[in-house]
Design an enzyme around this catalytic site. Structure first.
Site, PDB file in Angstrom:
ATOM      1  N   ASP A  51       0.843  -1.205   0.000  1.00 14.57           N
ATOM      2  CA  ASP A  51       0.000   0.000   0.000  1.00 14.57           C
ATOM      3  C   ASP A  51       0.877   1.254   0.000  1.00 14.57           C
ATOM      4  O   ASP A  51       0.382   2.364  -0.184  1.00 14.57           O
ATOM      5  CB  ASP A  51      -0.995  -0.011   1.180  1.00 14.57           C
ATOM      6  N   SER A  52       2.199   1.088   0.162  1.00 11.94           N
ATOM      7  CA  SER A  52       3.123   2.213  -0.006  1.00 11.94           C
ATOM      8  C   SER A  52       3.016   2.782  -1.423  1.00 11.94           C
ATOM      9  O   SER A  52       3.461   3.902  -1.675  1.00 11.94           O
ATOM     10  CB  SER A  52       4.561   1.775   0.274  1.00 11.94           C
ATOM     11  N   ASP A  90      -1.102  -6.017  -0.419  1.00  8.30           N
ATOM     12  CA  ASP A  90      -1.495  -5.508   0.909  1.00  8.30           C
ATOM     13  C   ASP A  90      -3.003  -5.357   1.020  1.00  8.30           C
ATOM     14  O   ASP A  90      -3.639  -4.789   0.124  1.00  8.30           O
ATOM     15  CB  ASP A  90      -0.878  -4.114   1.127  1.00  8.30           C
ATOM     16  N   LYS A 119      -1.202  -9.548   2.425  1.00  7.39           N
ATOM     17  CA  LYS A 119      -0.484  -9.168   3.646  1.00  7.39           C
ATOM     18  C   LYS A 119      -1.408  -8.321   4.513  1.00  7.39           C
ATOM     19  O   LYS A 119      -2.103  -7.446   3.995  1.00  7.39           O
ATOM     20  CB  LYS A 119       0.799  -8.396   3.312  1.00  7.39           C
ATOM     21  N   GLU A 121      -1.550  -6.053   8.140  1.00  7.82           N
ATOM     22  CA  GLU A 121      -0.786  -5.422   9.228  1.00  7.82           C
ATOM     23  C   GLU A 121      -1.413  -5.725  10.588  1.00  7.82           C
ATOM     24  O   GLU A 121      -2.636  -5.694  10.739  1.00  7.82           O
ATOM     25  CB  GLU A 121      -0.739  -3.902   9.031  1.00  7.82           C
ATOM     26  N   GLU A 187       9.040  -4.983  10.553  1.00 10.56           N
ATOM     27  CA  GLU A 187       9.522  -3.663  10.096  1.00 10.56           C
ATOM     28  C   GLU A 187      10.071  -2.853  11.271  1.00 10.56           C
ATOM     29  O   GLU A 187       9.399  -2.670  12.301  1.00 10.56           O
ATOM     30  CB  GLU A 187       8.372  -2.908   9.408  1.00 10.56           C
TER      31      GLU A 187
HETATM   32  O1  KIV Z   1       3.608  -1.274   1.686  1.00  5.51           O
HETATM   33  C1  KIV Z   1       4.805  -1.557   1.824  1.00  5.51           C
HETATM   34  O2  KIV Z   1       5.678  -1.095   1.105  1.00  5.51           O
HETATM   35  C2  KIV Z   1       5.176  -2.465   2.894  1.00  5.51           C
HETATM   36  C3  KIV Z   1       6.639  -2.686   3.127  1.00  5.51           C
HETATM   37  C4  KIV Z   1       7.149  -1.578   3.965  1.00  5.51           C
HETATM   38  C5  KIV Z   1       6.911  -3.997   3.721  1.00  5.51           C
HETATM   39  O3  KIV Z   1       4.343  -2.977   3.568  1.00  5.51           O
END
Ligand code: KIV
Length: 288
Positions: A51-52, A90, A119, A121, A187
């Protein structure tokens, strides 16, 4: 555009074998088709549609701005470009906090968009969701330590520095394994804590800002390519001076246009005069 296959897509079981054989795993974030095509023909093991992407691609200030439509669009583009890579997507902000059925719908969209795993969180309060997804046959990667979706409560700070915090993260990691996750991202935690967790778990521990003693590493693509200028956390290594390289190419292009050296004859479509007969008049066409 066709993509040349180089390798078979990895599976969660193979990743756990990598860990058992102490073979380190490389993961990179990826959000679009053109980079995915390059990644597909690279040796990188895993692609994370993080999600970055809403920060690096879309300019949002943090990852709370991601939604499932954005995540699906990026996942589809990456899946088109990197058919040989195991792709993790994500679950966006709060998508796993609105009950099992909402989480299942989001995961379904990401899987249908081309993700091989999702993924999530954190863990507190959504254990049931994680368990339901893993039991539904969806490979789930956990994410502990600094969890960027909690930026408004945690900030971007190293986690697990005190004994109590470290114990909590260790327990959460064990719980994620117990809930059926095949892997976790850790992280921004001290490397000794990351080492202990990697040794404690049978599942794969991928670190970012978690030191060298884990099973693999992940970096944000634009960070490792040196394309992001505003901040450089300690753990980021630039494998390319991407910002300067790309800026120089833009400036060379601009110069070439300004000076008239681009395009050349070779870069233009020209008429072959010898083959170029005057087109027939309507009268000639009728009488032919
Ligand atoms: O969204 C992302 O880039 C991440 C990484 C920091 C692992 O979750």
């Amino acid at each position: 555009m066709s993509v040349i296959s180089k390798k078979q897509k990895l599976t969660p079981d193979q990743l756990i074998k990598y860990k058992q054989n102490q073979q380190k795993i490389s993961m990179l974030t990826c959000y679009d088709y053109s980079f995915a095509c390059i990644a597909n023909q690279s040796d990188v093991d895993l692609l994370l549609v993080g999600d970055s992407g809403v920060m690096t691609l879309l300019g949002h200030p943090d990852t709370t701005h991601a939604n499932v439509e954005m995540m699906s669009m990026m996942t589809k583009a990456v899946a088109f470009g990197a058919p040989d890579k195991f792709i993790i997507a994500d679950m966006p902000f709060l998508s796993h906090r609105q009950g099992i059925s909402h989480a299942v719908q989001c995961a379904d969209k990401l899987i249908k968009a081309g993700a091989n795993a999702i993924k999530i969180e954190g863990i507190d309060g959504h254990q049931e969701v994680i368990s339901h997804l893993t039991q539904s046959g969806i490979p789930v990667m956990g994410h502990l330590g600094l969890t960027p979706q909690s930026v408004h409560s945690l900030g971007y700070k190293v986690q697990g520095k005190t004994f109590d915090q470290a114990q909590k993260i260790k327990q959460q990691a064990l719980d994620l394994q117990h809930l059926g996750c095949f892997s976790i991202v850790l992280e921004c935690v001290p490397d000794q804590l990351a080492k202990e967790i990697a040794e404690l778990l049978d599942i794969v521990v991928i670190g970012i800002g978690a030191g060298a003693f884990v099973d693999g590493q992940v970096l944000v693509l634009q960070d490792m390519l040196g394309m992001t200028q505003h901040m450089k956390p300690k753990f980021v290594r630039h494998f390319l001076d991407g910002f300067s390289c790309i800026q120089a190419a833009f400036n060379q292009y601009h110069q070439a246009v300004q000076s008239g050296t681009y395009p050349t004859n070779q870069e233009s479509y020209t008429l072959d005069i010898s083959n170029h007969k005057q087109s027939k008049t309507p009268k000639e066409v009728v009488s032919a």
